[in-house]
Design an enzyme around this catalytic site. Structure first.
Site, PDB file in Angstrom:
ATOM      1  N   HIS A   1       0.836  -1.204   0.000  1.00  0.00           N
ATOM      2  CA  HIS A   1       0.000   0.000   0.000  1.00  0.00           C
ATOM      3  C   HIS A   1       0.878   1.264   0.000  1.00  0.00           C
ATOM      4  CE1 HIS A   1      -3.746   2.210   1.084  1.00  0.00           C
ATOM      5  NE2 HIS A   1      -2.898   3.012   1.713  1.00  0.00           N
ATOM      6  N   GLU A   2       1.882   1.292   0.853  1.00  0.00           N
ATOM      7  CA  GLU A   2       2.748   2.482   0.943  1.00  0.00           C
ATOM      8  C   GLU A   2       3.591   2.654  -0.321  1.00  0.00           C
ATOM      9  OE1 GLU A   2       2.637   4.900   3.075  1.00  0.00           O
ATOM     10  OE2 GLU A   2       1.023   3.864   4.088  1.00  0.00           O
TER      11      GLU A   2
ATOM     12  N   HIS B   1       1.499   4.235  -2.891  1.00  0.00           N
ATOM     13  CA  HIS B   1       1.369   5.693  -2.714  1.00  0.00           C
ATOM     14  C   HIS B   1       2.573   6.399  -3.345  1.00  0.00           C
ATOM     15  CE1 HIS B   1      -2.242   6.350  -0.436  1.00  0.00           C
ATOM     16  NE2 HIS B   1      -1.857   5.672   0.630  1.00  0.00           N
TER      17      HIS B   1
ATOM     18  N   GLU C   1      -6.443   6.530  -1.818  1.00  0.00           N
ATOM     19  CA  GLU C   1      -6.476   5.333  -0.971  1.00  0.00           C
ATOM     20  C   GLU C   1      -6.916   4.113  -1.774  1.00  0.00           C
ATOM     21  OE1 GLU C   1      -5.547   4.756   2.390  1.00  0.00           O
ATOM     22  OE2 GLU C   1      -4.498   6.482   1.607  1.00  0.00           O
TER      23      GLU C   1
END
Ligand SMILES: [Zn+2]
Length: 173
Positions: free
Chosen positions: A39-40, A43, A94
């Site tokens: 997820h990071e 981003h 997100e």
């Protein structure tokens, strides 16, 4: 990796991912930690990091982030990382980080179903006295789980392919 009880992780302008020890209480399996990292990293690769900073555009913040991105000032790097870990991402960012991140973890051989487990754990912790800092920068709601569940099938195919090609991570504490 920082020795800190905070339940947090963040993507920083220099391309590094910061993980605080405390998140291991919520991401308590290798697959769940891979979900946080996927997820990071998403981003970072989807350019959410600087976009988020520009949206909040305070001049002092942009100076810090610029210094952090170029890596020229270690003290500013730390302050930049601290700022980044408190700025909230937008809902669409997100969603994108969830879907792209599922692909990253699955292609590395981690079980993408752990992302569902992770966010459920995160919301359970949120009911306690001390909400996870991670949720302040990664606003979550029921729609997140729905989107992850909708995207799980292609990720499971990637996961099975990775396992078949011998990518079977065996992380030990
Ligand atoms: Zn996020």
């Amino acid at each position: 990796m920082f020795d800190d009880d905070g339940v947090n992780a963040s993507a920083n302008p220099d391309g590094k991912i910061a993980v605080l020890n405390g998140i291991l209480n919520v991401a308590d399996t290798p697959d769940a930690l891979a979900a946080v990292l996927g997820h990071e990293i998403a981003h970072a690769t989807q350019n959410h990091v600087m976009a988020r900073a520009k949206k909040g555009a305070r001049t002092d913040m942009l100076v810090l982030l610029g210094a952090a991105a170029t890596g020229i000032r270690q003290d500013m790097l730390r302050d930049g990382a601290a700022i980044m870990s408190t700025l909230p991402y937008a809902r669409d960012q997100e969603t994108e980080a969830d879907i792209v991140g599922l692909g990253y973890m699955a292609k590395a051989g981690f079980d993408p179903r752990a992302a569902i487990y992770l966010w459920k754990n995160m919301s359970n912790v949120n009911k306690g006295n001390k909400p996870p800092e991670f949720l302040s920068s990664h606003p979550s709601d029921d729609a997140r789980l729905d989107n992850i569940i909708k995207s799980i099938t292609p990720a499971l195919v990637q996961y099975n392919d990775a396992q078949d090609s011998g990518r079977r991570p065996n992380c030990q504490p």
